[in-house]
Design a protein around this motif. Structure first.
Motif, PDB file in Angstrom:
ATOM      1  N   ARG A   1      10.214 -46.009 -30.163  1.00 31.36           N
ATOM      2  CA  ARG A   1      10.903 -46.781 -29.118  1.00 31.36           C
ATOM      3  C   ARG A   1      12.234 -46.140 -28.715  1.00 31.36           C
ATOM      4  N   HIS A   2      12.917 -45.490 -29.655  1.00 34.70           N
ATOM      5  CA  HIS A   2      14.213 -44.888 -29.313  1.00 34.70           C
ATOM      6  C   HIS A   2      14.037 -43.652 -28.425  1.00 34.70           C
ATOM      7  N   LEU A   3      12.809 -43.150 -28.315  1.00 31.36           N
ATOM      8  CA  LEU A   3      12.529 -42.027 -27.424  1.00 31.36           C
ATOM      9  C   LEU A   3      11.736 -42.458 -26.188  1.00 31.36           C
ATOM     10  N   SER A   4      11.571 -43.765 -26.010  1.00 27.91           N
ATOM     11  CA  SER A   4      10.792 -44.297 -24.883  1.00 27.91           C
ATOM     12  C   SER A   4      11.718 -44.965 -23.877  1.00 27.91           C
ATOM     13  N   THR A   5      11.285 -44.997 -22.617  1.00 22.68           N
ATOM     14  CA  THR A   5      12.020 -45.680 -21.552  1.00 22.68           C
ATOM     15  C   THR A   5      11.040 -46.573 -20.803  1.00 22.68           C
ATOM     16  N   ASN A   6      11.509 -47.154 -19.694  1.00 29.91           N
ATOM     17  CA  ASN A   6      10.621 -47.993 -18.885  1.00 29.91           C
ATOM     18  C   ASN A   6       9.477 -47.192 -18.273  1.00 29.91           C
ATOM     19  N   LYS A   7       9.668 -45.868 -18.129  1.00 25.48           N
ATOM     20  CA  LYS A   7       8.660 -45.035 -17.478  1.00 25.48           C
ATOM     21  C   LYS A   7       7.994 -44.030 -18.422  1.00 25.48           C
ATOM     22  N   VAL A   8       8.551 -43.847 -19.617  1.00 18.79           N
ATOM     23  CA  VAL A   8       8.010 -42.866 -20.561  1.00 18.79           C
ATOM     24  C   VAL A   8       7.711 -43.553 -21.883  1.00 18.79           C
ATOM     25  N   LEU A   9       6.470 -43.417 -22.355  1.00 18.02           N
ATOM     26  CA  LEU A   9       6.054 -43.984 -23.631  1.00 18.02           C
ATOM     27  C   LEU A   9       5.822 -42.834 -24.609  1.00 18.02           C
ATOM     28  N   THR A  10       6.636 -42.758 -25.638  1.00 18.44           N
ATOM     29  CA  THR A  10       6.546 -41.669 -26.616  1.00 18.44           C
ATOM     30  C   THR A  10       5.808 -42.167 -27.853  1.00 18.44           C
ATOM     31  N   MET A  11       4.680 -41.486 -28.161  1.00 20.21           N
ATOM     32  CA  MET A  11       3.816 -41.934 -29.252  1.00 20.21           C
ATOM     33  C   MET A  11       3.659 -40.821 -30.289  1.00 20.21           C
ATOM     34  N   GLU A  12       3.214 -41.233 -31.458  1.00 19.06           N
ATOM     35  CA  GLU A  12       2.894 -40.300 -32.530  1.00 19.06           C
ATOM     36  C   GLU A  12       1.785 -39.336 -32.091  1.00 19.06           C
ATOM     37  N   PHE A  13       1.931 -38.063 -32.456  1.00 21.23           N
ATOM     38  CA  PHE A  13       0.902 -37.078 -32.130  1.00 21.23           C
ATOM     39  C   PHE A  13      -0.313 -37.319 -33.017  1.00 21.23           C
ATOM     40  N   VAL A  14      -1.482 -37.362 -32.393  1.00 20.38           N
ATOM     41  CA  VAL A  14      -2.719 -37.607 -33.121  1.00 20.38           C
ATOM     42  C   VAL A  14      -3.649 -36.422 -32.933  1.00 20.38           C
ATOM     43  N   GLU A  15      -4.151 -35.896 -33.996  1.00 22.10           N
ATOM     44  CA  GLU A  15      -5.104 -34.786 -33.957  1.00 22.10           C
ATOM     45  C   GLU A  15      -6.503 -35.383 -33.984  1.00 22.10           C
ATOM     46  N   GLY A  16      -7.213 -35.299 -32.879  1.00 22.16           N
ATOM     47  CA  GLY A  16      -8.547 -35.883 -32.823  1.00 22.16           C
ATOM     48  C   GLY A  16      -9.389 -35.263 -31.734  1.00 22.16           C
ATOM     49  N   ILE A  17     -10.545 -35.837 -31.511  1.00 23.97           N
ATOM     50  CA  ILE A  17     -11.493 -35.339 -30.517  1.00 23.97           C
ATOM     51  C   ILE A  17     -11.669 -36.419 -29.450  1.00 23.97           C
ATOM     52  N   LYS A  18     -11.623 -36.005 -28.180  1.00 21.97           N
ATOM     53  CA  LYS A  18     -11.856 -36.966 -27.108  1.00 21.97           C
ATOM     54  C   LYS A  18     -13.255 -37.568 -27.248  1.00 21.97           C
ATOM     55  N   VAL A  19     -13.341 -38.860 -27.006  1.00 21.10           N
ATOM     56  CA  VAL A  19     -14.614 -39.545 -27.195  1.00 21.10           C
ATOM     57  C   VAL A  19     -15.690 -39.045 -26.237  1.00 21.10           C
ATOM     58  N   SER A  20     -15.282 -38.413 -25.152  1.00 19.92           N
ATOM     59  CA  SER A  20     -16.252 -37.899 -24.183  1.00 19.92           C
ATOM     60  C   SER A  20     -16.727 -36.484 -24.495  1.00 19.92           C
ATOM     61  N   ASP A  21     -16.117 -35.818 -25.499  1.00 20.73           N
ATOM     62  CA  ASP A  21     -16.494 -34.449 -25.867  1.00 20.73           C
ATOM     63  C   ASP A  21     -17.638 -34.512 -26.875  1.00 20.73           C
ATOM     64  N   LEU A  22     -18.858 -34.685 -26.376  1.00 18.42           N
ATOM     65  CA  LEU A  22     -20.010 -34.917 -27.247  1.00 18.42           C
ATOM     66  C   LEU A  22     -20.293 -33.719 -28.139  1.00 18.42           C
ATOM     67  N   ASP A  23     -20.143 -32.499 -27.625  1.00 20.55           N
ATOM     68  CA  ASP A  23     -20.425 -31.306 -28.436  1.00 20.55           C
ATOM     69  C   ASP A  23     -19.473 -31.217 -29.619  1.00 20.55           C
ATOM     70  N   ALA A  24     -18.179 -31.469 -29.360  1.00 19.14           N
ATOM     71  CA  ALA A  24     -17.199 -31.401 -30.448  1.00 19.14           C
ATOM     72  C   ALA A  24     -17.452 -32.500 -31.480  1.00 19.14           C
ATOM     73  N   LEU A  25     -17.843 -33.691 -31.020  1.00 20.49           N
ATOM     74  CA  LEU A  25     -18.157 -34.786 -31.943  1.00 20.49           C
ATOM     75  C   LEU A  25     -19.356 -34.423 -32.818  1.00 20.49           C
ATOM     76  N   ALA A  26     -20.372 -33.810 -32.195  1.00 21.71           N
ATOM     77  CA  ALA A  26     -21.565 -33.414 -32.950  1.00 21.71           C
ATOM     78  C   ALA A  26     -21.234 -32.316 -33.955  1.00 21.71           C
ATOM     79  N   ASP A  27     -20.392 -31.342 -33.562  1.00 21.64           N
ATOM     80  CA  ASP A  27     -20.003 -30.265 -34.472  1.00 21.64           C
ATOM     81  C   ASP A  27     -19.222 -30.796 -35.664  1.00 21.64           C
ATOM     82  N   ALA A  28     -18.495 -31.898 -35.466  1.00 25.36           N
ATOM     83  CA  ALA A  28     -17.714 -32.491 -36.555  1.00 25.36           C
ATOM     84  C   ALA A  28     -18.555 -33.450 -37.392  1.00 25.36           C
ATOM     85  N   ASN A  29     -19.877 -33.493 -37.114  1.00 22.04           N
ATOM     86  CA  ASN A  29     -20.814 -34.365 -37.869  1.00 22.04           C
ATOM     87  C   ASN A  29     -20.402 -35.841 -37.796  1.00 22.04           C
ATOM     88  N   LEU A  30     -19.937 -36.267 -36.632  1.00 22.45           N
ATOM     89  CA  LEU A  30     -19.571 -37.672 -36.437  1.00 22.45           C
ATOM     90  C   LEU A  30     -20.768 -38.433 -35.871  1.00 22.45           C
TER      91      LEU A  30
END
Length: 331
Positions: free
Chosen positions: A9-38
């Motif tokens: 919140r101390h790095l966010s404003t009314n127009k900018v939302l600052t969130m924790e960086f998350v390492e993941g795969i987009k839900v629409s990337d089916l090939d990457a999901l399959a390669d990760a055995n999900l």
């Protein structure tokens, strides 16, 4: 099953939302999901369960769950991103949704119409005679069709079109809810061709309908009714006192505004004018006849000129009146 990133919140404003960086795969990337055995089917079910629980249990939901805003982490854990657009449904609105769904299940068109009018803002006078057949046709179209054959996005769009056609403006959060459910259904079908959003939503709908009959809930509603009645009775003497004061001071008035009487007034005005013309013509004929009988004044062909002029004027006015009546189509 879900991981919610931290907000800075101390790095966010009314127009900018600052969130924790998350390492993941987009839900629409089916090939990457399959390669990760999900497990794609499990991810689809979990995604649907997450949005349904937000809507029907918490009344607070992610209103923009498009594929770019949903990551998948290890062990099929779902991480929703970007909470810039959220929707809220209060307890009363969720109850109204339960009534709406109950009306659809039992084909109770009157209940459905009542719910739409309760939760919506009526922009114009509602023609219930036309609204009820539209809703009846909508229900018949989908009634007793297997759930897996139903397309939630199409159903929501068609229902919204009916509501819009009859000038009922629903709360913004209801539109957001419909949009969120439709997007999540689209994602589910990408992950699993046999994905069935409506079947997953059924337990939540049933829970809402059962909860309305919960003795604790009924007691709570009864208590609320008693409190509202108490407030009304407490305010009643003061309100009556104000009304009597305005009557005594001559400040209480009643304003009447008629609708649909303009045409009637116009027709009455026309009828009155024609009747007046008829009386004038009759008076001219009678007066001219008397003058001719007296045979006074200048004579034309042995008849009084004034009487003949009166006959001519009466004939002209009479002809004009007949033509006006015939043109109006009301001889």
């Amino acid at each position: 099953t879900i991981y919610v990133p931290k907000i800075y919140r101390h790095l966010s404003t009314n127009k900018v939302l600052t969130m924790e960086f998350v390492e993941g795969i987009k839900v629409s990337d089916l090939d990457a999901l399959a390669d990760a055995n999900l497990d794609l089917e499990l991810i689809a079910d979990r995604g649907a369960d997450i949005i349904l629980k937000q809507i029907f249990e918490h009344g607070f939901f992610h209103a923009d769950p498009h594929p770019g805003n949903i990551f998948v982490l290890e062990n099929n854990v779902i991480a929703p991103l970007d909470f810039g657009l959220v929707g809220r449904l209060d307890e009363e609105l969720i109850e109204q949704l339960g009534d709406l769904l109950s009306g659809i299940v039992h084909k109770n068109i009157d209940r459905i119409v009542r719910v739409f009018l309760n939760i919506g803002v009526v922009q114009h006078e509602i023609d219930r005679r036309n609204l009820k057949p539209d809703i009846g046709e909508f229900i018949d179209k989908y009634y007793q069709i297997p759930l897996y054959q139903l397309d939630m996005q199409h159903i929501i769009n068609e229902a919204m079109e009916i509501v819009s056609r009859h000038h009922i403006r629903l709360p913004r959060d209801l539109y957001l809810m419909g949009k969120a459910l439709a997007i999540m259904e689209g994602i589910g079908e990408i992950l699993d061709p046999e994905f069935d959003m409506i079947s997953l939503a059924t337990p939540y709908v049933q829970k809402i309908m059962v909860e309305k009959l919960n003795p604790r809930r009924l007691a709570k509603d009864g208590l609320r009714f008693i409190e509202d009645s108490k407030d009304l009775l407490e305010a009643l003497p003061e309100n009556i006192k104000q009304i009597l004061f305005k009557i005594r001071k001559g400040k209480l008035g009643i304003n009447l505004h008629h609708q649909g009487l303009e045409q009637l007034i116009k027709e009455l005005d026309k009828s009155t004018n024609r009747l007046s013309f008829s009386l004038i013509i009759a008076a001219l004929i009678i007066a001219s006849s008397l003058i001719i009988q007296l045979n006074k004044g200048p004579l034309i062909f042995g008849l009084s000129a004034f009487g003949l002029i009166g006959y001519i004027i009466a004939a002209f006015l009479g002809l004009w009146l007949v033509i006006a009546i015939m043109r109006s189509g009301r001889l």
